[in-house]
Scaffold this motif. Structure first.
Motif, PDB file in Angstrom:
ATOM      1  N   GLY A  38       0.868  -1.186   0.243  1.00 32.90           N
ATOM      2  CA  GLY A  38      -0.083   0.004  -0.016  1.00 32.90           C
ATOM      3  C   GLY A  38       0.815   1.314  -0.002  1.00 32.90           C
ATOM      4  N   PRO A  39       1.751   1.212   0.839  1.00 31.40           N
ATOM      5  CA  PRO A  39       2.607   2.749   0.981  1.00 31.40           C
ATOM      6  C   PRO A  39       3.267   2.911  -0.325  1.00 31.40           C
ATOM      7  CG  PRO A  39       2.833   1.374   3.168  1.00 31.40           C
ATOM      8  CD  PRO A  39       2.129   0.604   1.995  1.00 31.40           C
ATOM      9  N   ALA A  40       3.840   1.817  -1.018  1.00 27.32           N
ATOM     10  CA  ALA A  40       4.526   2.111  -2.081  1.00 27.32           C
ATOM     11  C   ALA A  40       3.453   2.697  -3.257  1.00 27.32           C
ATOM     12  CB  ALA A  40       5.059   1.000  -2.787  1.00 27.32           C
ATOM     13  N   LEU A  41       2.327   2.201  -3.238  1.00 26.44           N
ATOM     14  CA  LEU A  41       1.161   2.728  -4.216  1.00 26.44           C
ATOM     15  C   LEU A  41       0.804   4.215  -3.952  1.00 26.44           C
ATOM     16  CD1 LEU A  41      -0.545   2.560  -6.481  1.00 26.44           C
ATOM     17  CD2 LEU A  41      -2.175   1.251  -5.091  1.00 26.44           C
ATOM     18  N   ASP A  42       0.601   4.509  -2.494  1.00 22.88           N
ATOM     19  CA  ASP A  42       0.126   5.854  -2.003  1.00 22.88           C
ATOM     20  C   ASP A  42       1.469   6.679  -2.627  1.00 22.88           C
ATOM     21  OD1 ASP A  42      -1.832   4.803  -1.098  1.00 22.88           O
ATOM     22  OD2 ASP A  42      -1.054   4.604   1.057  1.00 22.88           O
ATOM     23  N   LYS A  43       2.717   6.358  -2.339  1.00 23.22           N
ATOM     24  CA  LYS A  43       3.735   7.285  -2.611  1.00 23.22           C
ATOM     25  C   LYS A  43       3.869   7.828  -4.149  1.00 23.22           C
ATOM     26  CE  LYS A  43       8.439   7.901  -1.305  1.00 23.22           C
ATOM     27  NZ  LYS A  43       9.613   7.435  -0.299  1.00 23.22           N
ATOM     28  N   ALA A  44       3.799   6.338  -4.980  1.00 22.59           N
ATOM     29  CA  ALA A  44       3.746   6.607  -6.294  1.00 22.59           C
ATOM     30  C   ALA A  44       2.467   7.573  -6.954  1.00 22.59           C
ATOM     31  CB  ALA A  44       3.622   5.417  -7.019  1.00 22.59           C
ATOM     32  N   LEU A  45       1.478   7.516  -6.401  1.00 22.16           N
ATOM     33  CA  LEU A  45       0.212   8.197  -6.673  1.00 22.16           C
ATOM     34  C   LEU A  45       0.390   9.648  -6.275  1.00 22.16           C
ATOM     35  CD1 LEU A  45      -2.896   5.994  -5.907  1.00 22.16           C
ATOM     36  CD2 LEU A  45      -1.554   6.157  -8.229  1.00 22.16           C
ATOM     37  N   ALA A  46       0.959   9.899  -5.090  1.00 19.12           N
ATOM     38  CA  ALA A  46       1.125  11.110  -4.631  1.00 19.12           C
ATOM     39  C   ALA A  46       2.077  11.800  -5.435  1.00 19.12           C
ATOM     40  CB  ALA A  46       1.789  11.252  -3.077  1.00 19.12           C
ATOM     41  N   ALA A  47       3.301  11.333  -5.747  1.00 22.14           N
ATOM     42  CA  ALA A  47       4.439  11.771  -6.489  1.00 22.14           C
ATOM     43  C   ALA A  47       3.729  12.345  -7.907  1.00 22.14           C
ATOM     44  CB  ALA A  47       5.448  10.741  -6.714  1.00 22.14           C
ATOM     45  N   VAL A  48       3.001  11.546  -8.525  1.00 21.85           N
ATOM     46  CA  VAL A  48       2.355  11.881  -9.925  1.00 21.85           C
ATOM     47  C   VAL A  48       1.215  12.759  -9.804  1.00 21.85           C
ATOM     48  CG1 VAL A  48       1.064  10.051 -10.320  1.00 21.85           C
ATOM     49  CG2 VAL A  48       2.412  10.765 -12.250  1.00 21.85           C
ATOM     50  N   ASP A  49       0.919  12.888  -8.674  1.00 19.98           N
ATOM     51  CA  ASP A  49      -0.373  13.871  -8.318  1.00 19.98           C
ATOM     52  C   ASP A  49      -1.834  13.198  -9.199  1.00 19.98           C
ATOM     53  OD1 ASP A  49      -2.290  15.594  -7.391  1.00 19.98           O
ATOM     54  OD2 ASP A  49      -1.144  17.393  -8.124  1.00 19.98           O
ATOM     55  N   TYR A  50      -2.005  12.171  -8.890  1.00 23.51           N
ATOM     56  CA  TYR A  50      -2.828  11.059  -9.722  1.00 23.51           C
ATOM     57  C   TYR A  50      -4.290  11.769  -9.733  1.00 23.51           C
ATOM     58  CZ  TYR A  50      -5.214   6.748 -10.784  1.00 23.51           C
ATOM     59  OH  TYR A  50      -5.999   5.812 -11.272  1.00 23.51           O
ATOM     60  N   ARG A  51      -4.695  12.565  -8.585  1.00 24.51           N
ATOM     61  CA  ARG A  51      -6.221  13.081  -8.629  1.00 24.51           C
ATOM     62  C   ARG A  51      -6.090  13.974  -9.647  1.00 24.51           C
ATOM     63  NH1 ARG A  51      -7.857  14.025  -2.758  1.00 24.51           N
ATOM     64  NH2 ARG A  51      -6.681  11.861  -2.449  1.00 24.51           N
ATOM     65  N   ARG A  52      -5.216  14.896  -9.714  1.00 20.82           N
ATOM     66  CA  ARG A  52      -5.028  16.057 -10.445  1.00 20.82           C
ATOM     67  C   ARG A  52      -5.092  15.544 -12.067  1.00 20.82           C
ATOM     68  NH1 ARG A  52      -2.202  18.279 -13.574  1.00 20.82           N
ATOM     69  NH2 ARG A  52      -0.063  17.298 -13.105  1.00 20.82           N
ATOM     70  N   LEU A  53      -4.184  14.351 -12.306  1.00 23.11           N
ATOM     71  CA  LEU A  53      -4.155  14.163 -13.463  1.00 23.11           C
ATOM     72  C   LEU A  53      -5.561  13.561 -14.074  1.00 23.11           C
ATOM     73  CD1 LEU A  53      -0.639  12.272 -13.607  1.00 23.11           C
ATOM     74  CD2 LEU A  53      -1.358  14.116 -14.878  1.00 23.11           C
ATOM     75  N   ARG A  54      -6.193  12.732 -13.133  1.00 25.20           N
ATOM     76  CA  ARG A  54      -7.461  12.099 -13.667  1.00 25.20           C
ATOM     77  C   ARG A  54      -8.532  13.176 -13.839  1.00 25.20           C
ATOM     78  NH1 ARG A  54      -7.043   7.413 -15.604  1.00 25.20           N
ATOM     79  NH2 ARG A  54      -6.111   5.979 -14.246  1.00 25.20           N
ATOM     80  N   GLU A  55      -8.389  14.384 -13.392  1.00 26.54           N
ATOM     81  CA  GLU A  55      -9.341  15.569 -13.462  1.00 26.54           C
ATOM     82  C   GLU A  55      -9.008  16.093 -14.839  1.00 26.54           C
ATOM     83  OE1 GLU A  55      -8.877  18.115 -10.058  1.00 26.54           O
ATOM     84  OE2 GLU A  55      -9.957  16.596  -8.729  1.00 26.54           O
TER      85      GLU A  55
END
Ligand SMILES: Cc1cc2nc3c(=O)[nH]c(=O)nc-3n(C[C@H](O)[C@H](O)[C@H](O)COP(=O)(O)OP(=O)(O)OC[C@H]3O[C@@H](n4cnc5c(N)ncnc54)[C@H](O)[C@@H]3O)c2cc1C
Lengths: 793, 287
Positions: free
Chosen positions: A426-443
């Motif tokens: 989980g933490p590796a995924l959280d870190k990767a998504l945070a690094a790429v700013d996943y939510r902003r990209l999806r928006e």
């Protein structure tokens, strides 16, 4: 374990100055007086019967020393063996003569060898060898090769089926699929994992010298595993192992392609013995493309069963693995043991039913290429998890999280029966998504294409198997060797150290990391430590470098040996300090009695005393060196989360990789620069599989991508700056806590990029599955097939 | 990848070089930067018995503006063309094209004369040379002649040059007022050569296209002028729609070549897209 100065330090690779200033000695640089050159005459046909070979014209060419054919080798050079005899798979091992005698089975199969005074004469004379071939029908596709009526490569191998390997529980899996069909989702997809050409910067090269007086054979050559090479050289040539010395000088990359024992090295040794001359052979790049092993080449039909909430309950599938014309050294083990056993990835998928067919075709033999089986497995699971998410309109990150093996379940036994040592996904995924700013990209993606560019975000959460491996376990998989590792740590009288490792680094940087480890253990300056590898005359038996095992297994052996040296030094120090051994403290190269750090004996002083031996404690032998043989108790299982961000040009189908975030967990990190370097190199190769690379054969068995002008070796300008990061979950069973990082980049990145492109197309309403490499034409056809105007924004 | 044996000459003058070519006839090959010739010799696809290296002949390289023309010596490297200040000002299309040839090593050795003479159907310069209406100057036993680019590229790997002729210079016109030019390329991921390369020279007047010259490489067996596009552009005020409409004719009248990377049909499509892009970029530069 105390974290000391050098463990974890960003030290520049000590091997680099000589490598990047042209002062390294590779096999082809070897000069020996009397050296002659070999050129191997190779079949231009994929499948043919040899009717006659006429070598007379070649023999008469100026500068020719000798010409030999397969008949000359018969009875002298034994068939080239495979070393991974997977059990319970009805494995067929048809003979592989070093030079073909009756039949050639792929373009590049050797038929004769010319030895001449120089390389030019050898090349010119080789062109004069006349071979009458009766051309036979060829087959290059593994499914076609298994079909009724297909040309047969080997007399005793019906349907060209080299093996059938099965795994899992058919009944339970069928039940899970039944349930999913009723009340969940079932998705089926065919995946192709295309054939790749390894492209080590240095092509293969062999120099063989046989001394008929002493009976000693020395072979310098481009191998990743000199001791295995010696073992097999002895089997193939009949020369006793103790009379054979194998040296791997500087080796310019291998990526698995320099693990196998090839026919060529046996041919060159034969030439050296017959002519009484040292003989050199170096393949050119075209020969390299034809005769050095290829990687991957799987066709897979895969099905997944899942509940509506995204919980995956079963995988079922069949893979047809193209093995090429002969079984390469590890050929049968790659698509089975290193592939099938990793299919469920980092997920709690309880049911699995999987069959792998190994198939002979009229193509270059296939063996381990960086990642070796795990990239193929990771591609399947990571692609199909995305398909589940898409079908259920769930976020692919959420589906992954839902199925992750929870951190409290480690050690975790997978459906395939492997015991994952440790993990916290989980933490590796959280870190990767945070690094790429996943939510902003999806928006951003929701707002639609911009300037005709479709935005795609692709995830890959992988786990892989490294640190090969516990010998009894690999033995049970049919691997004809052990996979423990050896080390000798030798201090010289002046306390300079030589460290001998049975691994054989060839670009990975262990001359640096191993020295870091030893420097810490013995309190020595790193410049006082030399790491020696790759020479069977200098180094005890070891199994070489591949499978991300060098630091994990070889490093562990080294740390154990170094600790033995330290223990002995402590005994001598205690004696010199007139104290009890248990009261001795060792800190940064100094031994002292607890509480009296001022009165110390340095490691240098102790070492000198160990060699002078004037005043050693009773029962302690002179000198200061120790060896260790380390057999791991388990494999290691590195993991991580990668995110690729792409833009697909809707007008041309061209994919541009905009960002790449790699969060890897390879346990403890000895040198972050080297870990980053390994990740970068792996990413480039994995991303190139997704976007650029792919070997192609014509139906007649000719390699269409036969040069670098046709086969797209990736170039630096094709990539963005990689964004790397880490989490750290030490391996609980490894003395260094390390897990291995040589292949993670290749394993994780291919599906991340393909998922990103699929995601971009999906955002645009296109769900066509695309096969790699994702060329502009393939993407454009998908877009064009379901065309909508791209609105400018 | 070891070439067959050959004899090597290094003449000091064009005259001497021509003498060698006359003497050895079909057995001889000129060597300039070697970046097309040596690769095919290493594959033994070419096995010339005699190599005439013109690299040491002085006066064959360099760039000079000469009234309405810029003259570029045959031995001028791609890198020199990319960086040359005179060309950047007077014929930026050529510098822009040179900049996307191969990689730095190739640009440091490869020459414009060699590229033109080799006439690879996927080479970059030919698109620009055609769009610019360049002239190729060659000297042979019978003296000097000037060949218009439109007549120079005969077919794949074949030019109007005689085996005894040496290109000494290429001449391109100085960019006229109101004219803009651009080169747009889709490089092959392996070779770096143009899968499609389009050079556009567009003259605008009063917001409308007055004239256009479009050179296309990589698509067909030889580079060509996309005359149907040129015609369709004239009189148009150029925007995404009008340019796309005209560019749709980019592969008209040619037989697009297909390979593993891009089929003929897809190449034709790419030709339209890259033509549109080159035209719009050129128009935006027309001042
Ligand atoms: C890895 C690589 C990538 C490349 N990528 C590209 C690319 O992206 N785009 C591109 O356009 N090109 C590319 N090239 C080709 C490169 O531009 C060559 O340099 C060019 O095509 C030939 O020029 P040269 O000076 O090297 O000629 P040479 O190889 O020396 O000669 C080529 C041919 O021209 C003849 N010749 C040379 N000079 C003359 C002359 N003055 N008069 C008459 N005949 C002559 C020779 O006899 C020979 O037949 C690439 C080459 C390589 C090796």
């Amino acid at each position: 374990m105390a974290v000391s100065k050098l463990f974890g330090a960003k030290i520049k690779r000590r091997e680099d100055p000589r490598l990047i200033t042209g002062r390294a000695t590779y096999t082809d640089d070897m000069q020996i007086s009397g050296l002659a050159y070999a050129e191997i005459v190779r079949s231009p046909h994929a499948h043919a019967r040899i009717k006659r070979i006429d070598v007379e014209a070649a023999r008469r060419q100026p500068g020719v020393v000798a010409v030999f054919t397969g008949k000359d080798l018969q009875g002298v050079i034994n068939p080239i063996p495979t070393a991974w005899l997977i059990p319970n798979a009805d494995l067929k091992t048809p003979p592989h003569p070093a030079l073909a005698v009756d039949t050639v089975r792929y373009v590049g199969d050797g038929v004769a060898v010319v030895v001449a005074e120089d390389r030019y004469a050898a090349r010119d004379a080789a062109a004069q060898v006349r071979v009458d071939y009766e051309i036979l029908p060829a087959v290059v596709d593994q499914q076609q090769a298994m079909a009724a009526g297909a040309p047969l490569l080997h007399a005793d191998v019906p349907n060209n089926q080299a093996f059938k390997w099965a795994l899992g529980n058919g009944e339970a899996t069928a039940a899970a699929f039944k349930e999913a069909a009723r009340d969940g989702v079932v998705i089926a997809q065919r995946f192709l994992n295309q054939r790749l050409i390894p492209n080590a910067m240095e092509t293969r090269s062999v120099v063989a010298r046989y001394n008929s007086g002493s009976g000693d054979l020395t072979v310098w050559y481009t191998t990743q595993n000199p001791h295995i090479a010696r073992f097999l050289m002895s089997v193939v040539t009949g020369l006793p192992e103790h009379k054979i010395r194998i040296v791997a000088p500087e080796v310019g990359g291998g990526f698995g392609s320099k693990i196998p024992f090839y026919a060529d090295e046996a041919i060159v040794v034969f030439c050296a013995r017959k002519t009484g001359r040292p003989v050199k052979w170096t393949e050119d790049r075209r020969e390299n493309y034809l005769t050095t092993i290829h990687g991957r080449d799987h066709i897979t039909d895969l099905e997944v069963a899942a509940r509506r909430d995204g919980t995956i309950t079963a995988l079922r599938g069949k893979t047809w693995a193209n093995l090429g014309a002969y079984l390469s050294t590890a050929g049968p083990g790659i698509p089975t043991i290193l592939h099938g056993l990793m299919l469920t990835g980092c997920y709690t998928i309880p049911n699995l039913d999987y069959v792998v067919y190994g198939v002979f075709t009229n193509t270059t033999p296939v063996d381990a290429y960086r990642g070796a089986g795990r990239p193929e497995a990771t591609y399947l699971i990571e692609r199909i998890v995305d398909l589940v998410a898409a079908k259920l309109t769930l976020d692919p990150a959420d589906v992954r999280r839902k199925n992750f093996i929870p951190p409290d379940k480690f050690p975790y036994t997978s459906a395939e029966g492997l015991a994952y040592d440790s993990g916290n996904y989980g933490p590796a995924l959280d870190k990767a998504l945070a690094a790429v700013d996943y939510r902003r990209l999806r928006e951003e993606q929701k707002r639609g294409p911009r300037n005709g560019k479709l935005l795609g975000i692709g995830l890959s959460t992988y786990v892989e198997i490294c640190g090969l491996g516990p010998s009894s376990v690999v033995g049970s998989t049919g691997f004809q060797g052990g996979l423990w590792e050896s080390a000798v740590v030798r201090l010289h009288p002046t306390a300079k150290a030589t460290v001998f490792t049975g691994t054989s680094p060839h670009g990975q940087g262990e001359e640096t990391t191993f020295a870091q480890v030893v420097a810490d253990e013995l309190g020595l300056p790193i410049d006082d430590i030399e790491v020696v590898h790759g020479d069977t005359a200098a180094v005890p038996m070891g199994w070489g470098t591949y499978g991300s095992r060098t630091t994990v297994v070889g490093g562990a052996a080294i740390v154990l040996a170094a600790r033995r040296v330290r223990e002995k030094a402590a005994k001598i120090a205690a004696h010199l300090l007139e104290a009890a051994e248990k009261d001795i403290v060792f800190d940064q190269g100094r031994f002292y009695v607890r509480g009296s750090p001022d009165k110390a004996k340095t490691i240098q002083e102790v070492t000198l005393q160990a060699y002078l031996a004037w005043n050693l404690p009773p029962g302690v032998e002179p000198a200061l060196e120790a060896s260790a043989f380390y057999d791991p108790t388990n494999f290691t299982f590195p993991f991580g989360s990668h995110v690729a961000v792409v833009e697909v040009d809707a007008e041309t189908g061209q994919v541009a990789l905009k960002r790449y975030v790699a969060i890897d967990d390879c346990g403890r990190v000895i040198n972050p620069l080297i870990v980053d370097g390994q990740v970068h190199g792996g990413l480039v190769q994995g991303i190139a599989q997704a976007l650029y690379e792919g070997a192609a054969y014509g139906r007649d068995g000719q390699l269409i991508t036969g040069t670098m002008a046709d086969y797209a070796v990736p170039k630096a300008h094709m990539f963005p700056t990689f964004e790397t990061g880490r989490t750290e979950t030490p391996s609980p069973h490894n003395p260094l806590g390390v897990k291995g990082v040589g292949e993670t980049g290749t394993i994780a990145s291919t599906p991340a990029v393909v998922n990103a492109v699929a995601d971009a197309l999906r955002s645009y309403g296109i769900t066509t599955h695309l096969d790699m490499p994702l060329t502009p034409e393939r993407a454009w056809n998908a877009i064009h097939g379901q065309r909508r105007e791209v609105k400018a924004r | 990848m070891i070439p067959a044996a050959f004899e090597y000459f290094s003449p000091q003058s064009v005259k001497e070089a021509i003498g060698l070519l006359e003497k050895h006839g079909d057995d001889a090959k000129i060597l300039a930067g070697g970046h097309s010739l040596l690769p095919i010799m290493k594959l033994r696809l070419a096995q010339p018995k005699v190599i005439v290296d013109i690299g040491r002949i002085s006066g064959l390289s360099g760039i000079k503006a000469d009234g309405q023309k810029v003259a570029i010596g045959a031995l001028t490297t791609h890198d020199a063309i990319e960086r040359d200040a005179v060309l950047k000002e007077k014929c930026p299309l050529l510098a822009e094209t040179a900049a996307v040839i191969g990689d730095m090593q190739v640009r440091n050795r490869g020459t414009i004369g060699g590229s033109a003479a080799h006439a690879d159907p996927a080479a970059d310069y030919p698109a620009a040379l055609l769009a610019l209406g360049a002239e190729i100057v060659a000297i042979g036993p019978k003296g000097t002649r000037t060949i218009p680019a439109g007549e120079f590229f005969v077919e794949m790997l074949t030019t109007a040059l005689k085996p005894t002729e040496i290109i000494t210079e290429l001449r391109v016109p100085v960019l006229a007022r109101g004219t803009g030019a651009a080169y747009q390329k889709h490089p092959h991921p392996a070779s770096g050569y143009a899968v499609v390369g389009v050079a556009a020279v567009v003259t605008m007047s009063g917001g409308k296209c007055q004239s256009a010259a479009i050179g296309v490489t990589g698509v067909a067996g030889k580079p060509y002028r996309a005359t149907a596009v040129e015609k369709a552009l004239i009189g148009q005020s150029l925007d995404e729609t009008t340019a796309a409409k005209a560019a749709a004719h980019a592969a008209e009248g040619v037989d697009p070549q297909g390979d593993l990377y891009a089929s003929g049909q897809f190449r034709a499509h790419l030709a339209s897209v890259y033509t549109k892009r080159a035209v719009l970029l050129a128009a935006s530069r027309a001042k």
